[in-house]
Design an enzyme around this catalytic site. Structure first.
Site, PDB file in Angstrom:
ATOM      1  N   GLU A 176      -2.445   5.178  13.302  1.00 14.41           N
ATOM      2  CA  GLU A 176      -2.066   6.406  12.600  1.00 14.41           C
ATOM      3  C   GLU A 176      -2.367   7.634  13.449  1.00 14.41           C
ATOM      4  O   GLU A 176      -1.539   8.553  13.538  1.00 14.41           O
ATOM      5  CB  GLU A 176      -2.793   6.496  11.261  1.00 14.41           C
ATOM      6  CG  GLU A 176      -2.386   7.704  10.438  1.00 14.41           C
ATOM      7  CD  GLU A 176      -2.887   7.653   9.003  1.00 14.41           C
ATOM      8  OE1 GLU A 176      -2.339   8.401   8.157  1.00 14.41           O
ATOM      9  OE2 GLU A 176      -3.811   6.865   8.706  1.00 14.41           O
ATOM     10  N   HIS A 224      -3.402   7.811   5.722  1.00 13.14           N
ATOM     11  CA  HIS A 224      -3.522   6.490   5.114  1.00 13.14           C
ATOM     12  C   HIS A 224      -4.948   5.992   5.324  1.00 13.14           C
ATOM     13  O   HIS A 224      -5.566   5.478   4.397  1.00 13.14           O
ATOM     14  CB  HIS A 224      -2.501   5.526   5.713  1.00 13.14           C
ATOM     15  CG  HIS A 224      -2.397   4.236   4.972  1.00 13.14           C
ATOM     16  ND1 HIS A 224      -2.089   4.177   3.626  1.00 13.14           N
ATOM     17  CD2 HIS A 224      -2.596   2.958   5.361  1.00 13.14           C
ATOM     18  CE1 HIS A 224      -2.096   2.914   3.232  1.00 13.14           C
ATOM     19  NE2 HIS A 224      -2.407   2.151   4.270  1.00 13.14           N
ATOM     20  N   LYS A 247      -9.863   7.718   0.944  1.00  6.91           N
ATOM     21  CA  LYS A 247     -10.257   6.334   0.658  1.00  6.91           C
ATOM     22  C   LYS A 247     -11.748   6.131   0.902  1.00  6.91           C
ATOM     23  O   LYS A 247     -12.355   5.220   0.341  1.00  6.91           O
ATOM     24  CB  LYS A 247      -9.449   5.359   1.515  1.00  6.91           C
ATOM     25  CG  LYS A 247      -7.984   5.208   1.119  1.00  6.91           C
ATOM     26  CD  LYS A 247      -7.296   4.189   2.020  1.00  6.91           C
ATOM     27  CE  LYS A 247      -5.832   3.986   1.600  1.00  6.91           C
ATOM     28  NZ  LYS A 247      -4.982   5.140   1.946  1.00  6.91           N
ATOM     29  N   HIS A 254      -9.602   1.935  -1.505  1.00  6.72           N
ATOM     30  CA  HIS A 254      -8.173   1.721  -1.298  1.00  6.72           C
ATOM     31  C   HIS A 254      -7.585   1.102  -2.555  1.00  6.72           C
ATOM     32  O   HIS A 254      -7.836  -0.060  -2.868  1.00  6.72           O
ATOM     33  CB  HIS A 254      -7.978   0.797  -0.100  1.00  6.72           C
ATOM     34  CG  HIS A 254      -6.562   0.698   0.389  1.00  6.72           C
ATOM     35  ND1 HIS A 254      -5.468   1.063  -0.377  1.00  6.72           N
ATOM     36  CD2 HIS A 254      -6.055   0.268   1.582  1.00  6.72           C
ATOM     37  CE1 HIS A 254      -4.367   0.860   0.313  1.00  6.72           C
ATOM     38  NE2 HIS A 254      -4.694   0.385   1.506  1.00  6.72           N
ATOM     39  N   PHE A 293       1.393  -3.085   4.500  1.00  4.93           N
ATOM     40  CA  PHE A 293       1.698  -4.413   5.020  1.00  4.93           C
ATOM     41  C   PHE A 293       3.198  -4.651   4.858  1.00  4.93           C
ATOM     42  O   PHE A 293       3.820  -4.228   3.879  1.00  4.93           O
ATOM     43  CB  PHE A 293       0.939  -5.477   4.228  1.00  4.93           C
ATOM     44  CG  PHE A 293      -0.488  -5.675   4.665  1.00  4.93           C
ATOM     45  CD1 PHE A 293      -1.003  -5.049   5.779  1.00  4.93           C
ATOM     46  CD2 PHE A 293      -1.321  -6.526   3.952  1.00  4.93           C
ATOM     47  CE1 PHE A 293      -2.316  -5.242   6.188  1.00  4.93           C
ATOM     48  CE2 PHE A 293      -2.637  -6.731   4.346  1.00  4.93           C
ATOM     49  CZ  PHE A 293      -3.136  -6.092   5.458  1.00  4.93           C
ATOM     50  N   CYS A 337       0.802  -1.230   0.000  1.00  3.26           N
ATOM     51  CA  CYS A 337       0.000   0.000   0.000  1.00  3.26           C
ATOM     52  C   CYS A 337       0.834   1.280   0.000  1.00  3.26           C
ATOM     53  O   CYS A 337       0.282   2.379  -0.095  1.00  3.26           O
ATOM     54  CB  CYS A 337      -0.935  -0.003   1.198  1.00  3.26           C
ATOM     55  SG  CYS A 337      -1.898  -1.515   1.349  1.00  3.26           S
TER      56      CYS A 337
END
Length: 403
Positions: free
Chosen positions: A305, A294, A326, A331, A390, A162
């Site tokens: 976050e 994010h 998003k 996403h 990830f 990502c």
């Protein structure tokens, strides 16, 4: 070191078929997430996504090109065409050798994998199209952009889940800043909205069945999207000399690794990337007015976050605006940071902060100003764009208004 500016941007995603259409949708707080239209959708548990609607590849490419371009490559080429056209650049002679392409993607040609697995395993055929490998490879989009525009400088693809687009744009920024290149075409793309792509993500149990609601206490997971965004990064002195319209200036970049867990995010890793981008940009925390988060809509990501931002900014965190687009476009995995950079440019150029739509309930673990549900007019000096992937891979960009 050379200064780096953005002189072109292009996009196609669930919110629109151009950068400006996307920005308009963000200003209106429009949602591009809806019911998926694809083969075998009835076999999926997740039936929603940020799908690119009203898209006809045959209207954009000929049969030979379609045989060679996976959907993620098609999206990239359309976004690159818009960005390069807006920049007003053409590439020949020395400039061609000083211009490269760095793009991000996590999955590359997932649609091609999906189609050809069906051909071999479901249909029982023993042969596939001879261009399957060049069509599915992750560097296909970068290579086709370089060929389409005669770009002979450093060209490659970054795949860091990502964070792929932010890593790619960070590398492009550093190449121009160091003098390795004069211009870089950069951004990212993704198209995982096919049966196999979604079925794989279902296994992680992080997907929402109804909506993406980042930072809202009743959030229940992420929603996938697809599309691309591409930018022209250019040496400032060159852009100024040719009278180019400058959209924004890129002023800092940092990347870190959590070195902790393959899927669970780390507050410390995220915080180091955020602080590192500001240090690289040589700006104090009180100068930052907006963060494009994010913000995936998963419980672990959102609260981590917010905690990282609170740690880095201290009391100034209460005066920051932070939103996740998003919630509107989904996403885009490896392409998501690129589409989100459009919101950063919008904030600096137009003085409009994109909202986090779908926000319904306050969460004490996400107690920041997340610009809920409606866009906001605000003048900001510096913005950050966060990407946390990830594998514990973090990449943060810092931008300011056009000089």
């Amino acid at each position: 070191m050379n200064r780096v500016v953005i002189t072109g941007q292009g996009s196609i995603n669930a919110l629109g078929h151009s950068a400006e259409a996307t920005i308009t949708a963000m200003q209106e707080g429009r949602c591009g997430i809806g019911e998926l239209v694809l083969r075998d959708v009835d076999r999926l548990s997740i039936k929603i996504g940020g799908q690119v609607r009203d898209y006809d590849p045959e209207a954009e490419f000929n049969r030979q090109q379609i045989a060679l371009y996976d959907r993620f490559t098609q999206f990239t080429l359309l976004a690159a065409r818009e960005a390069i056209s807006q920049s007003g650049l053409s590439f020949s002679g020395e400039l061609a050798t000083l211009t490269g392409v760095v793009l991000g993607t996590a999955g590359g040609g997932v649609n091609t994998w999906d189609e050809n697995y069906r051909t071999v395993y479901e249909d029982g055929k023993n042969r596939v199209h001879p261009f399957v490998v060049p069509k599915l490879m992750n560097n296909a989009a970068a290579s086709h952009v370089s060929m389409a525009y005669n770009l002979k400088g450093p060209s490659f693809t970054v795949a860091t889940a990502c964070a792929s687009s932010n890593h790619a744009m960070g590398q492009a920024f550093n190449m121009i800043r160091s003098g390795m290149a004069k211009v870089m075409v950069t951004g990212g793309s993704e198209s995982m909205l096919c049966f196999g792509g979604i079925k794989a993500w279902e296994g992680l149990r992080v997907m929402s069945r109804d909506a993406c609601r980042p930072f809202s206490a009743n959030r229940n997971g992420m929603v996938q999207g697809e599309g691309a965004a591409v930018f022209v990064f250019e040496d400032y002195e060159m852009a100024k000399a040719r009278g180019a319209t400058i959209l924004a200036e890129v002023i800092g970049f940092a990347m870190t690794s959590d070195a902790a867990d393959i899927v669970m995010p780390s507050k410390q890793g995220a915080a180091r990337a955020i602080a590192g981008a500001m240090a690289d940009a040589k700006v104090s925390r009180d100068k930052v007015g907006y963060i494009n988060a994010h913000g995936t809509g998963t419980a672990a990501n959102d609260k981590t976050e917010c905690a990282a931002v609170a740690d880095v900014f201290g009391h100034h965190a209460d005066r920051l605006m932070m939103s996740s687009t998003k919630s509107m476009h989904g996403h885009l995995i490896g392409g998501t940071g690129a589409v989100e950079l459009l919101a950063c440019v919008m904030a600096l150029r137009d003085g409009i902060i994109a909202p986090t739509i779908g926000y319904e309930e306050a969460d004490p673990e996400c107690a920041l100003d997340v610009v809920p549900n409606e866009a906001r007019e605000a003048k900001v000096e510096v913005v950050l764009s966060n990407a946390f992937a990830f594998g514990g891979l973090n990449a943060v960009l810092a931008l300011r208004a056009a000089p």
